[in-house]
Design a protein around this motif. Structure first.
Motif, PDB file in Angstrom:
ATOM      1  N   CYS A  56       0.758  -1.050  -0.278  1.00 42.06           N
ATOM      2  CA  CYS A  56       0.035  -0.585   0.546  1.00 42.06           C
ATOM      3  C   CYS A  56       0.817   1.268  -0.090  1.00 42.06           C
ATOM      4  O   CYS A  56       1.806   1.242   0.666  1.00 42.06           O
ATOM      5  N   GLU A  72      -3.338   3.168   0.638  1.00 39.61           N
ATOM      6  CA  GLU A  72      -4.028   2.400  -0.856  1.00 39.61           C
ATOM      7  C   GLU A  72      -3.662   1.598  -1.816  1.00 39.61           C
ATOM      8  O   GLU A  72      -2.278   1.643  -1.621  1.00 39.61           O
ATOM      9  N   LEU A  73      -4.239   0.771  -1.679  1.00 37.99           N
ATOM     10  CA  LEU A  73      -3.711   0.042  -3.263  1.00 37.99           C
ATOM     11  C   LEU A  73      -4.066   0.087  -4.210  1.00 37.99           C
ATOM     12  O   LEU A  73      -5.352  -1.192  -4.486  1.00 37.99           O
ATOM     13  N   ASP A  74      -3.772   0.191  -5.317  1.00 31.54           N
ATOM     14  CA  ASP A  74      -4.357   0.815  -6.709  1.00 31.54           C
ATOM     15  C   ASP A  74      -3.906  -0.804  -7.522  1.00 31.54           C
ATOM     16  O   ASP A  74      -2.410  -0.338  -7.873  1.00 31.54           O
ATOM     17  N   VAL A  75      -4.801  -1.567  -8.040  1.00 32.64           N
ATOM     18  CA  VAL A  75      -3.964  -3.057  -8.858  1.00 32.64           C
ATOM     19  C   VAL A  75      -4.969  -2.828 -10.398  1.00 32.64           C
ATOM     20  O   VAL A  75      -4.613  -3.359 -11.129  1.00 32.64           O
ATOM     21  N   GLY A  76      -5.469  -0.913 -10.108  1.00 37.45           N
ATOM     22  CA  GLY A  76      -5.724  -0.925 -11.927  1.00 37.45           C
ATOM     23  C   GLY A  76      -7.670  -2.156 -12.083  1.00 37.45           C
ATOM     24  O   GLY A  76      -8.254  -2.220 -12.823  1.00 37.45           O
ATOM     25  N   THR A  80     -13.318  -0.824  -6.728  1.00 32.72           N
ATOM     26  CA  THR A  80     -12.557  -0.849  -4.959  1.00 32.72           C
ATOM     27  C   THR A  80     -13.588  -0.574  -3.828  1.00 32.72           C
ATOM     28  O   THR A  80     -14.868  -0.337  -4.244  1.00 32.72           O
ATOM     29  N   ARG A 140      -1.906 -10.716  -1.760  1.00 26.96           N
ATOM     30  CA  ARG A 140      -0.566 -10.717  -2.895  1.00 26.96           C
ATOM     31  C   ARG A 140       0.162 -11.444  -3.344  1.00 26.96           C
ATOM     32  O   ARG A 140       1.147 -11.459  -4.095  1.00 26.96           O
ATOM     33  N   ASN A 148      -8.955  -3.463  -5.988  1.00 21.49           N
ATOM     34  CA  ASN A 148      -8.192  -1.873  -4.979  1.00 21.49           C
ATOM     35  C   ASN A 148      -9.389  -1.837  -3.722  1.00 21.49           C
ATOM     36  O   ASN A 148      -9.743  -2.306  -3.115  1.00 21.49           O
ATOM     37  N   LYS A 150      -9.009   0.459   0.146  1.00 23.56           N
ATOM     38  CA  LYS A 150      -8.532   2.214   0.209  1.00 23.56           C
ATOM     39  C   LYS A 150      -8.646   1.043   1.761  1.00 23.56           C
ATOM     40  O   LYS A 150      -9.763   1.740   1.962  1.00 23.56           O
TER      41      LYS A 150
END
Lengths: 471, 471
Positions: A56, A72-76, A80, A140, A148, A150
């Protein structure tokens, strides 16, 4: 129902469980008492590091108070999720009542439960926080994360959530998501979990009556009570004002307060009917040491009132001389009551406050001062919403039939998701713990296993179900 | 008006005044704090010895509490007077606020007053007690005492007079007399003395509301406030019950309570008219830091309400969580209010209590518990009675025009003379003191001279005037 979690992830979660237990115990050994501040900063940093290990982007946010830890983890991914967590705990209370040191996180056998971690915060809610972080880390490590995240871990849940609410209110754009989750160990001793789709709001007020030029009464200090014959008493004034707020059954009668109370929808009434089958009024009364309910009604109607009606309650009241054994005769110059008003949909904090003030003003009590503390709005998630379905499906995938509550009778800051983000949210979770706020708080170790497995299921289920609403 | 005191007695009182001052300061140096018990036993013994020196038969009487010191002097005179005294004092309070040690009885100059003894109890009321004993001793030394004395010096005036009231109630035969006197320094700063012919009664109650099987509510401890929606609150119950006791003007509306309220007699209204001429409402309000009276009425009507109306006042109220800064959400299992009801003629303690209970029972509040503390009835002496005339004549003989009050707004145990002994009584006295109950309490030394001289006058005047009623 088939579990949506890839077998490799399921295996890894099982194989690495000792790590999960270790990380929960490590977090529980770090005190984080928000009321006193003990260990809070250290605990926030520990949580931030755990988030960073998942990959994150992390930061701390605070406006006074204890920090909100944000990961925050944004994996596209199309979906979310906002994950609500808390890392603060209640004070330990009576140390002599604890069978183990409250921050030692020892493992003990709890009769009827089995092996459990006994510690302050174990069930409320650092156990679940650590389990969540472990689950996401493991996904992960083994797979692609399908959503994603938050993650919002607040340090003020036990002292009114001011930072959390303020962050949500002021960061709507950053918080775009498809749903919010506030899961915890929710199984009772029978192993039945709950799904909560709502909470009531709470407007906590101190209402003051003081002597003043309009209403009369002593303005700077108590006077002799013999003067009550010709000098107005601020105490009577407070009582007379409060007395206009409720009827004989102690139900609210503030002008217009019922106008915004939303009647339960059909689906909600159906949920309550199902709930009523399990609900045992006698057990409930016995546990609270209460002789009877206010109303002599069938279970369904009783629960409908419990869940769908607002209240005006007096948490405390004080004025003047209150010692026992003496006979001090005074006319006090001030009096106050601590009042909580529970709000249901579609009541709002601001609207309710305006109605209360207008109600008082109309009756000549406009001079009473009202201080507002930690106001929470109500929150309700539609039972047909995608997140409600995902949560119920997740629980069922683990072989359990949940009690689905359209609302809790209590309050938590979930209204922020509802009111500011317009997001559906849900609170559920497998696992079992008890004695929150009390001595010998515990969380079952087998329950942690179930919690972790179900949270993985929820992530994959949400990835699938949430797509429909993600644009 | 000619003074009734033989010139030899007058001369001796003047010549021996240094002895009077010494004995007052000696008594003041002996602490006698009834609330804590400090020095009370020693002070009682000191007072007993002073009575014995006059030639009184003395004894102590108590049923728990601090002793009533009784001195009887039977000289075979036709007239017998009961002399009410008190030897206990209030706690010293804030020591830092005292300019002298409170039990040193130092002599200081008080601006606008002159030389004064500054000490706890100097004006309330050990100064007058010592002065009384000195006066009677001197009369005995120089002359025949013209009346018989029954001196009652109580040690519990500041803590509810339980022994005193009980003694009077149970010793009616021993207390045969023609009148009772409760004199003290009564001059204000202008030098105007008062004659009080009445006091209000006071019924001091603790009214409890607790959860119970009839009314519902939690019975053993607080519960979560979210339950207010279906569980009755003992706090609301107390507020709703109390609210039925007064009207919008906070005047009593307990069923039937006004039935026994005696309208003032013509002579009393005339007294109030005279009083009203001197009464300045603005000064009164300024001193109490009060903006206004409850009623917008002419002075006479205001005073008539003050003197002839009962009240129901809340001295204190408490329930639940009352700290500031927190938001504890509870439904408390109990609440209580400390209520004082001031009684006027012809209300009685027992009758008023019965009416209150019936009032509650009729409205469904019969389960509220009522604890009664130190109940005092009202007392009124007919302004045309011999003792009222003797008191006024005495003051006038010393060149003063008194304010004659048909009643004080306050309470003292004078009702015992009225209710149990059917004796007329009066409270007056020359001399000046101030700061009773407060730091730097004082009694003027010149005032003591006037007090002593007037008390001698009263003894001789009573001997003359009282004969008519002595059979």
């Amino acid at each position: 129902m088939k579990d949506a979690v890839p077998p490799a992830v399921q295996r890894a979660l099982r194989a690495r469980f000792p790590e999960a237990l270790d990380s929960a115990r490590r977090l529980l050994r770090q005190p984080s008492v928000s009321a006193t501040g003990e260990g809070v900063a250290e605990c926030a940093e520990m949580v931030r590091q755990m988030m960073a290990e998942i990959g994150c982007k992390t930061r701390m946010w605070k406006k006074g108070g204890h920090p909100l830890v944000i990961g925050e983890l944004d994996v596209g991914a199309p979906v979310t999720l906002i994950e609500y967590e808390m890392y603060d705990v209640q004070p330990v209370g009576d140390l002599d009542a604890w069978k183990v040191p409250p921050f030692a996180a020892e493992v003990r056998t709890v009769p009827g439960v089995g092996r459990a971690v006994v510690a302050r915060g174990s069930t409320n809610s650092k156990g679940a926080l650590a389990n969540h972080l472990f689950t996401w880390k493991t996904i992960r490590d083994v797979d692609e994360m399908p959503v994603n995240l938050k993650i919002l871990a607040e340090g003020e849940e036990e002292i009114s959530s001011a930072n959390f609410i303020e962050y949500i209110r002021t960061h709507r754009r950053e918080l775009r998501a498809q749903g919010a989750i506030a899961n915890d160990y929710s199984e009772d001793l029978r192993g039945v979990p709950t799904v909560y789709l709502g909470v009531k709001g709470c407007l906590y007020l101190t209402i003051w009556s003081r002597g003043n030029r309009t209403a009369g009464g002593p303005m700077e200090g108590e006077i002799h009570s013999s003067d009550a014959v010709w000098i107005a008493s601020p105490v009577w004034r407070l009582l007379q004002a409060l007395d206009t707020l409720v009827d004989e059954d102690q139900r609210p009668v503030i002008d217009g307060i019922w106008d915004e109370v939303r009647r339960p929808a059909k689906a909600e009434v159906a949920m309550v009917r199902r709930l009523a089958k399990k609900f045992d009024p006698k057990t409930w009364l016995r546990e609270g040491k209460v002789a009877k309910f206010k109303y002599d009604l069938p279970k369904v109607d009783l629960l409908l009132r419990y869940l769908y009606e607002p209240t005006v309650n007096i948490c405390g009241i004080h004025s003047g001389y209150v010692d026992h054994g003496g006979t001090k005769t005074i006319l006090p110059h001030e009096a106050y009551a601590k009042v909580d008003i529970r709000l249901v949909k579609d009541m709002t904090v601001g609207g309710t406050l305006r109605k209360l003030r207008a109600h008082f003003a109309k009756r000549g009590f406009g001079d009473l001062r009202i201080d507002v503390h930690g106001p929470y709005g109500p929150a309700r998630t539609d039972p047909t919403s995608w997140i409600a379905r995902a949560a119920i499906e997740t629980v069922e995938a683990h072989g359990k039939v949940p009690e689905v509550w359209p609302s809790s009778g209590g309050t938590m800051p979930a209204f922020a998701f509802d009111e500011y983000l317009h997001l559906p949210w849900v609170a559920t979770g497998l696992g079992h713990g008890a004695h929150a706020h009390a001595p010998n708080e515990y969380a079952s170790i087998d329950g942690m296993r179930r919690f972790i497995a179900a949270e993985a299921t929820l992530v994959y289920t949400a990835a699938k179900r949430g797509k429909a609403v993600a644009k």
